[in-house]
Motif scaffolding. Structure first.
Motif, mmCIF file in Angstrom:
data_model
loop_
_atom_site.group_PDB
_atom_site.id
_atom_site.type_symbol
_atom_site.label_atom_id
_atom_site.label_comp_id
_atom_site.label_asym_id
_atom_site.label_seq_id
_atom_site.Cartn_x
_atom_site.Cartn_y
_atom_site.Cartn_z
ATOM 1 N N VAL A 228 0.795 -1.223 -0.082
ATOM 2 C CA VAL A 228 0.050 -0.011 -0.002
ATOM 3 C C VAL A 228 0.889 1.120 -0.114
ATOM 4 O O VAL A 228 0.360 2.332 -0.380
ATOM 5 N N ALA A 229 1.982 1.171 0.662
ATOM 6 C CA ALA A 229 2.880 2.338 0.750
ATOM 7 C C ALA A 229 3.723 2.516 -0.550
ATOM 8 O O ALA A 229 4.416 3.509 -0.968
ATOM 9 N N ALA A 230 3.582 1.477 -1.558
ATOM 10 C CA ALA A 230 4.269 1.461 -3.007
ATOM 11 C C ALA A 230 3.684 2.469 -3.728
ATOM 12 O O ALA A 230 2.313 2.508 -3.713
ATOM 13 N N PHE A 231 4.238 2.895 -4.675
ATOM 14 C CA PHE A 231 3.544 3.620 -5.813
ATOM 15 C C PHE A 231 4.055 3.345 -6.955
ATOM 16 O O PHE A 231 5.267 2.958 -7.107
ATOM 17 N N ASN A 232 3.227 3.450 -8.093
ATOM 18 C CA ASN A 232 3.500 2.935 -9.370
ATOM 19 C C ASN A 232 3.091 3.934 -10.312
ATOM 20 O O ASN A 232 3.274 3.748 -11.531
ATOM 21 N N ARG A 233 2.830 5.097 -10.066
ATOM 22 C CA ARG A 233 2.319 6.125 -11.080
ATOM 23 C C ARG A 233 2.855 7.305 -10.408
ATOM 24 O O ARG A 233 2.618 7.696 -9.247
ATOM 25 N N LEU A 234 3.166 8.239 -11.192
ATOM 26 C CA LEU A 234 3.449 9.751 -10.917
ATOM 27 C C LEU A 234 2.593 10.423 -11.980
ATOM 28 O O LEU A 234 2.304 10.226 -12.951
ATOM 29 N N PHE A 235 2.038 11.730 -11.356
ATOM 30 C CA PHE A 235 1.390 12.741 -12.318
ATOM 31 C C PHE A 235 2.159 13.838 -12.546
ATOM 32 O O PHE A 235 2.918 14.578 -11.740
ATOM 33 N N ALA A 236 2.470 14.398 -13.983
ATOM 34 C CA ALA A 236 3.190 15.495 -14.328
ATOM 35 C C ALA A 236 2.301 16.354 -15.127
ATOM 36 O O ALA A 236 1.620 15.961 -15.786
ATOM 37 N N LYS A 237 2.443 17.535 -14.688
ATOM 38 C CA LYS A 237 1.739 18.667 -15.396
ATOM 39 C C LYS A 237 2.671 19.349 -16.262
ATOM 40 O O LYS A 237 3.368 20.333 -15.927
#
Lengths: 794, 596
Positions: free
Chosen positions: B256-265
């Motif tokens: 749950v603490a892992a992340f597999n996406r990032l959001f870039a503007k």
């Protein structure tokens, strides 16, 4: 007869050569761009396995310079042995790409090394097409040259090895091969020392680039021998061959990976033997000239008797020397060329590579397509008339067909030969047909003779298009008949210009006998239909080539894609996912074990030390890894521990149906492992001589490390929990088991790469011996406490 | 001096909100200052503990004026770090300069915003795949203020209601996901009451260890941005195995603490977006764009667990008209964002390189916060003098820094043409060289023996060529004569046959002259000795052949006129025929021989 030529010829000549240059340019662009499908469909990336190594070497070269490169000892591979890269690699490709990169950067064009590497192969295939043009032009004239160049620009066999991103030795080697042959034939036709020197340099480049240079150094002597035996010995032949052997051998010995092999291995013996024969022939010719026929005959009988005895002793010594060396002086790969069954009998490592297998018939059709049918016609065309150069083409064809039949990989050597001969055939056919059509337009009445003027005018008009049809006496290097414009030209031309012109004349050959022999004229309808059929045939070839380039040969193999039901493309990028994970999340000095196929990729993409890689120079080491993979977990753990391995990864395609995974390669691991360590026996892994992984599989198989690493928790991941393997199309034999000595540290999205870490040894000893456990735990208790301490308590 | 004045200030009301919902800790404190001193003051002081000051990424303050809806915000206040010997140790003091002096007895509300990074410490430091991530935050229950504060409250905003523990004080309470301390009254200056909160935070701890942005201006129409990331999960380190099965099958309970996406503007109208790393394209990303925005959803090659790292490159181009403007004094300036387009990421080390076009001069940078500025030179596409690169370096960058900065420079439009002209000139030179090579004789020495010999050889070769041509003409004559004989046999047209013969004789005579001249030329040449013999015999034989042919011809015509039967004629001319055959053979042999 030359009345017509006088007016037309100069302008036509200029126009023709400009047109030829334009066509060549277009062919070059075609050769380059047909190989870009992989970049457009996928991305600009290095393909396959070996290219990754070449890419890594090129990176090193561009970073550290040429001197460091020669001295490079690579400790990232073949751990703990390492590999002397500078001395064991064919540097041609790397140096070429390195030079290209250097030039681009010197011009301040910021190309990355990767970009240069990706596009090296397409660039060189354009060069190869041009070299083919020159070679075929030497053999059969401009028309055939252009056709052959167009054919080789898109021959699937060559495309398969030179698509953008396939940064392999063959990419430049084929160009070097054709160039060497061209310069040889050119020397043979001109007898120029200048060209023979260039030829030696081209040969040197070939030696630098590819181990396939032995093909050249055997084919050219064979041709020389053929010429001598058919009574075609001439000073030109001598100039073409003798300097090549001397210069070429000296130059070849300069390449570290060849070194003294250039004079010590049997692959090169043929060239020296023919060198001797050539000199003997030259001597005989000289003696023949200075002696009267009678004394000559006497001398001949005397020399023959003495010579036979001498030759016999020499042969005996040679045989003894060769027999003394363990492999009879031949390397394994070369031996398997001569005896196709050699490798599968004795060297499983060579046999295990799919590109070392003999090809099947469909692969011929796939790789050279219609050329296969045109080759015989080309051979016939080469025989009318047979010249030194056309006999070379025939010999090249015949030998390469044999070698391609031995190893799929050598299909690549066949491709240029096929293109040259098919080019000749096509151009001859087109020539005949178009000629017939042109002739039809003249009202030929059988009663009235065609007026001489008309005929000559006509003949000269079709001169250029017709050249290839008319039999040429290509033995003769000089002009016999030319257009009248020559007569009118001032004698004192500029030298350089004249030389050029002369060369052109030689190349274009002569229409000497045109006057004497009237070519057959086909009926108009027949020739028109023929042309249409030929064009149809050609377009099938083009369609096939484009299909092959776009669909069959452009997949980079590290990225897989599949069509989804809605038409979109799903990309399987698991390999790079795993390599990137290894690169960023393991210690820089960790050793990674895998089957040798993935060694190059691991060093290049993950930048981690590997145990074995695709340069299969140490059989024992590979066998050790093979043994570990086929052993039960505990033994495997011990083997890996002894090799200081931290991570082991396997390629597994069972979840998504990727067929070339490690389970399918597993029998080779067993064989190679068993070849060195006899306790690994292939029958232990087979049930009734069948390789299976279902419930009928042998216990040895089910307990092998490969099986366990591949199928660990696999059953849970499948839809119904049955563990249905989509590659083997069966339910796996052992579904639920735990790993005692390895732990899963990473598995990629589609499970194609599964990385395991060796558990530290303390786990193994716990519970076995209580005293030891205590001692061990005392030592290690420090660490957990430290990490459990609250950082905020102080 | 200012301390004395400051000493008379008093903090009246304080509301402090600490946002702990992400891994970036944002604190917003609004303070009403009252000037109880005897004189006006323009400076107010603000304090942070040195531990926090070390992790301070961003600090800004504004003055709120007015009340209710007519509230207005002032421009950001100027901040400077000050130090006093009398202040307690481990305290860092900042001074805000008010825009207008705070008069005696008056008060002003100042809102201070500051951002801290890397202050949420994961505890435990290592977690398994199935664990949630717990972090500890340490702060002061009171505002660390150099002034006496009348009333103050502190609120911690937590991501989820799950809190392992927190320091319990008099007025502390946990409601939902808010932890409140206070109100406390009349807290002395520099009061310190440590507070720890231990709570669950599964937000992506996206830490960009190093980011290099290269902004390259091309006056041909685009600004190209290349960003090299070194991304890391800054949370609790992952321990033990990673099971893809668990991760895929039970996403709510695993990793749950892992992340597999990032959001870039990205900037609007961004094009040619690419996302790759050193081993190739990363195929997992989604780009959505319309006129107003370009949103990029990046997925790293693999999910990032605690401590895992990844590097990648993000690149895109934007139209130059959106970012390059002219200032009033005619200079150009680039107006671009400073920070990373990735939302909610901390950048430990940021390097922004602005590559100006070749030929740009006098770059001046204007950034709203302190950065380290250096200059470099870069050579790219056919550069000769190189491009000026302005390098801006800053550490500990948070999304608050993602503001526009400007680079002013001078550029002459003519410099644009330099490179195309250079190319044109280069190609021109190449063609000139080609022409020159075609037209000049590059022999090293015109008087050397070998050169002379070559010239002579060529002369001989030329003469022989001419000879061959003449011979061919003569051979053609032969053919014509033969043809005429055949015609005669067929049509019996004696007259035309005679005419043909006449024509043939004329040509032969003409060519005979030429042959003679060639022969003489060859005799004169010293080099021709070897071939001369052959040439002579060739000419002789050829002549003989022609003579014989003419004889045969005349004989045939004569016989024909006598109306003999064709068989008879054949018999009569047979000897000639034989001789002719022999001669023809000899001639052709000689021709071949000469050729060699």
């Amino acid at each position: 007869m030359a009345a017509g030529t006088e007016v037309i010829s100069p302008r036509r000549g200029a126009f023709g050569s400009v047109l030829a240059v334009l066509i060549l340019l277009l062919i070059g662009i075609l050769a380059f761009s047909i190989r870009l499908f992989s970049v457009i469909k996928y991305e600009s990336v290095i393909h396959e396995f070996d290219p990754y190594f070449n890419y890594r070497v090129t990176q090193f070269l561009t970073k550290s310079g040429i001197y460091e490169f020669w001295n490079w000892f690579d400790d990232r591979t073949w751990y703990p042995l390492g590999r002397v890269i500078g001395g064991t690699v064919y540097p041609g490709l790397t140096l070429t790409a390195g030079t290209m990169w250097w030039i681009a950067n010197a011009l301040n064009i910021p190309l990355s090394v990767e970009t240069v590497c990706v596009f090296t192969a397409p660039v060189f295939s354009a060069y190869a097409a041009w070299a083919t043009y020159f070679l075929t032009k030497e053999i059969k004239g401009t028309g055939a040259g252009l056709t052959a160049a167009a054919l080789i620009a898109m021959v699937p066999s060559y495309i398969s090895r030179s698509v953008a991103g396939s940064y392999d030795n063959e990419a430049v080697a084929i160009f070097a091969l054709i160039l060497t042959f061209y310069l040889y034939v050119k020397t043979l036709n001109t007898g120029s020392l200048f060209y023979t020197t260039l030829n030696a340099l081209a040969y040197f480049y070939m030696v630098c680039s590819w181990g396939g240079y032995t093909f050249i150094i055997n084919l050219i002597p064979m041709h020389v021998l053929l010429c001598i035996m058919t009574g075609r010995f001439s000073s030109r032949l001598y100039i073409a061959y003798a300097p090549l052997v001397i210069l070429g051998t000296i130059l070849a010995a300069l390449v570290p990976v060849v070194g003294f092999n250039a004079v010590m291995t049997s692959e090169h013996f043929a060239s020296f033997l023919v060198f001797v024969i050539l000199h003997v022939t030259a001597l005989v010719h000289y003696i023949k000239r200075i002696l009267t026929p009678k004394t000559y005959r006497m001398a001949l009988t005397m020399v023959l008797t003495i010579g036979t005895v001498g030759a016999l002793t020499l042969v005996a010594i040679l045989v003894a020397l060769v027999a003394a060396s363990p492999t009879k002086g031949w390397s394994g790969r070369s031996l398997s060329l001569l005896d196709p069954t050699y490798a599968s009998k004795y060297i499983p490592i060579i046999a295990s590579v799919s590109e070392h297998q003999p090809p099947t018939w469909p692969s011929y059709f796939m790789d050279i397509n219609i050329l296969a049918f045109l080759i015989p016609a080309g051979i016939i065309a080469c025989f009318s008339p047979l010249s030194d150069s056309s006999s070379f083409a025939v010999l090249y064809m015949v030998t390469s067909v044999y070698f391609s039949g031995v190893m799929v990989r050598l299909m690549l050597v066949l491709a240029p030969a096929a293109c040259i001969l098919a080019g000749i055939a096509l151009s001859e056919a087109f020539g005949t047909l178009t000629y017939s059509i042109k002739y039809q337009q003249i009202p030929t009445l059988s009663n009235e003779p065609v007026s001489e003027e008309k005929t000559t005018a006509l003949k000269s008009a079709i001169d250029s298009s017709f050249k290839s049809v008319v039999p040429k006496d290509s033995n003769k290097e000089k002009t016999k008949v030319e257009g009248d414009e020559k007569v009118k030209e001032p004698v004192k031309e500029k030298t350089s210009k004249r030389i050029r012109k002369k060369e052109k004349e030689i190349a274009e050959k002569h229409v000497e006998k045109q006057v004497e022999r009237k070519p057959l004229v086909l009926p108009l309808e027949a020739s028109a239909v023929g042309i249409v059929l030929l064009i149809l045939l050609g377009s099938f070839y083009v369609i096939h080539c484009v299909w092959a380039a776009a669909e069959a040969y452009s997949a980079p193999s590290i990225v897989l894609s599949s069509q989804m039901s809605d038409g979109s493309v799903h990309v399987f990028d698991d390999f790079r996912e795993a390599y990137a994970w290894l690169r960023h999340n393991t210690d820089e000095n960790d050793k990674v074990a895998s089957w040798w196929d993935y060694g190059y990729q691991t060093t290049a993409m993950a930048n981690r030390t590997v145990i074995v890689d695709n340069n299969t120079w140490n059989n024992t080491h590979i066998a050790t890894v093979g043994m570990a993979m086929s052993s039960p977990e505990k033994e495997a753990w011990e083997i890996y521990q002894s090799l200081d391995v931290k991570y082991v990864f396997v390629i597994f395609g069972g979840l998504v149906g990727y067929p070339s995974d490690d389970i399918n390669k597993f029998l080779w691991m067993v064989r190679i492992g068993g070849g060195v360590f006899p306790h690994i026996r292939e029958p232990d892994y087979l049930r009734d001589n069948q390789y299976r992984i279902d419930s009928m599989a042998t216990p040895t198989m089910l307990n092998s490390l490969m099986y366990r690493l591949s199928y660990y928790r696999f059953a849970e991941a499948t839809m119904d929990g049955n563990g249905y393997d989509r590659v083997r199309r069966t339910e796996i034999g052992k579904k639920h088991f735990k790993l005692a000595y390895f732990e899963e540290v990473f598995t990629t999205q589609h499970w194609m790469v599964r990385i395991y870490k060796l558990k530290p040894s303390k786990n193994r000893q716990r519970g076995k011996n209580k005293r030891k456990t205590k001692a061990v735990s005392k030592k290690i208790t420090q660490k957990p406490i430290k990490s459990l301490k609250n950082p905020w308590s102080s | 001096m200012s301390r004395r004045k400051g000493g008379k200030l008093k903090g009246l009301l304080l509301g402090r909100q600490i946002d702990l919902t992400s891994h970036i800790v944002r604190t917003s404190a609004s303070i009403r200052f009252e000037n109880k001193g005897s004189s006006d003051t323009t400076k107010v002081l603000f304090a942070l503990s040195s531990a926090q000051a070390e992790r301070l990424a961003y600090l800004a303050a504004i003055v709120l004026e007015g009340k209710g809806k007519s509230k207005t915000q002032s421009d950001p206040l100027a901040v400077s770090q000050v130090s006093f010997q009398s202040a307690p140790r481990d305290i860092v003091l900042y001074s805000f300069s008010l825009n207008k002096p705070l008069k005696r007895g008056e008060s002003a509300i100042v809102e201070v915003n500051y951002v801290l990074t890397h202050v949420l410490k994961p505890f435990p430091e290592e977690i398994k795949q199935s664990d949630v991530q717990l972090v500890v935050y340490l702060d002061n229950a009171y505002l660390l203020s150099p002034y006496v504060v009348k009333v103050q409250t502190t609120t911690f905003k937590l991501p989820r209601s799950r809190v392992e523990s927190f320091t319990k004080l008099d007025a502390s309470r946990l409601a939902d996901s808010e932890l409140k301390y206070g109100p406390y009254e009349n807290v002395a200056a520099f009061s310190h009451q440590p507070v720890t909160v231990h709570f669950e935070n599964n937000q992506p701890f996206a830490v960009i260890k190093e980011l290099e942005r290269e902004i390259e201006i091309s006056h041909w129409g685009n600004v190209y941005v290349t960003e090299n990331y070194h991304l890391m999960h800054g949370g609790a380190r992952h321990k033990g195995t990673f099971s893809r099965l668990d991760y895929q099958a039970r996403p709510s309970a695993s990793g749950v603490a892992a992340f597999n996406r990032l959001f870039a503007k990205l900037p609007p109208r961004a094009h040619s977006v690419y996302y790759r790393d050193e081993i190739g394209n990363i195929s997992t990303s989604h780009l959505r764009s319309d006129n107003k925005r370009t949103d990029l959803l990046l997925e790293p090659r693999y999910p990032l667990f605690g401590g895992w790292q990844v590097t990648f490159t993000l690149g895109y181009g934007v139209p130059i008209s959106d970012f390059l403007f002219y200032s009033k004094d005619g200079q150009r300036f680039l107006d671009f964002t400073f920070g990373s387009p990735i939302s909610n990421a901390v950048v430990d080390k940021l390097v922004v390189k602005v590559v100006l076009p070749e030929g740009s001069k006098d770059p001046v940078v204007s950034v709203p916060f302190p950065v380290e500025i250096t200059h470099e030179r870069k050579y790219s596409y056919l550069d000769t003098v190189g491009r000026t690169v302005v390098v801006l370096r800053k550490e500990n960058v948070v999304p608050e820094h993602d503001v526009h900065f400007q680079v002013y420079y001078k550029f002459n439009n003519l410099a644009l043409l330099a490179e195309p002209l250079m190319l044109v000139f280069g190609i021109f030179c190449f063609f000139i060289a080609c022409i020159a090579y075609m037209h000049f004789d590059f022999s090293i020495s015109k008087s050397s023996a070998s050169y002379q010999a070559r010239l002579q050889r060529e002369e001989v070769a030329d003469a022989i060529q001419r000879l061959q041509k003449v011979m061919n003409v003569r051979a053609a004559v032969t053919d014509k004569l033969d043809a005429s004989l055949r015609d005669l046999a067929r049509t019996g047209d004696v007259a035309s046959c005679k005419a043909a013969r006449k024509a043939a004789e004329a040509t032969l005579k003409e060519t005979a002259k030429e042959v003679k001249s060639i022969q003489e030329a060859l005799q004169a040449s010293s080099r021709a000795a070897s071939v001369l013999l052959k040439v002579d015999s060739l000419i002789q034989k050829e002549k003989e052949k022609q003579d014989k042919l003419l004889q045969k011809h005349s004989l045939t015509v004569e016989l024909y006129e006598r109306k003999l039967s064709s068989k008879d004629i054949d018999n009569r001319i047979a000897p000639y025929q034989q001789k002719l055959l022999v001669l023809t053979q000899e001639v052709s042999d000689l021709l071949h021989a000469i050729d060699d």
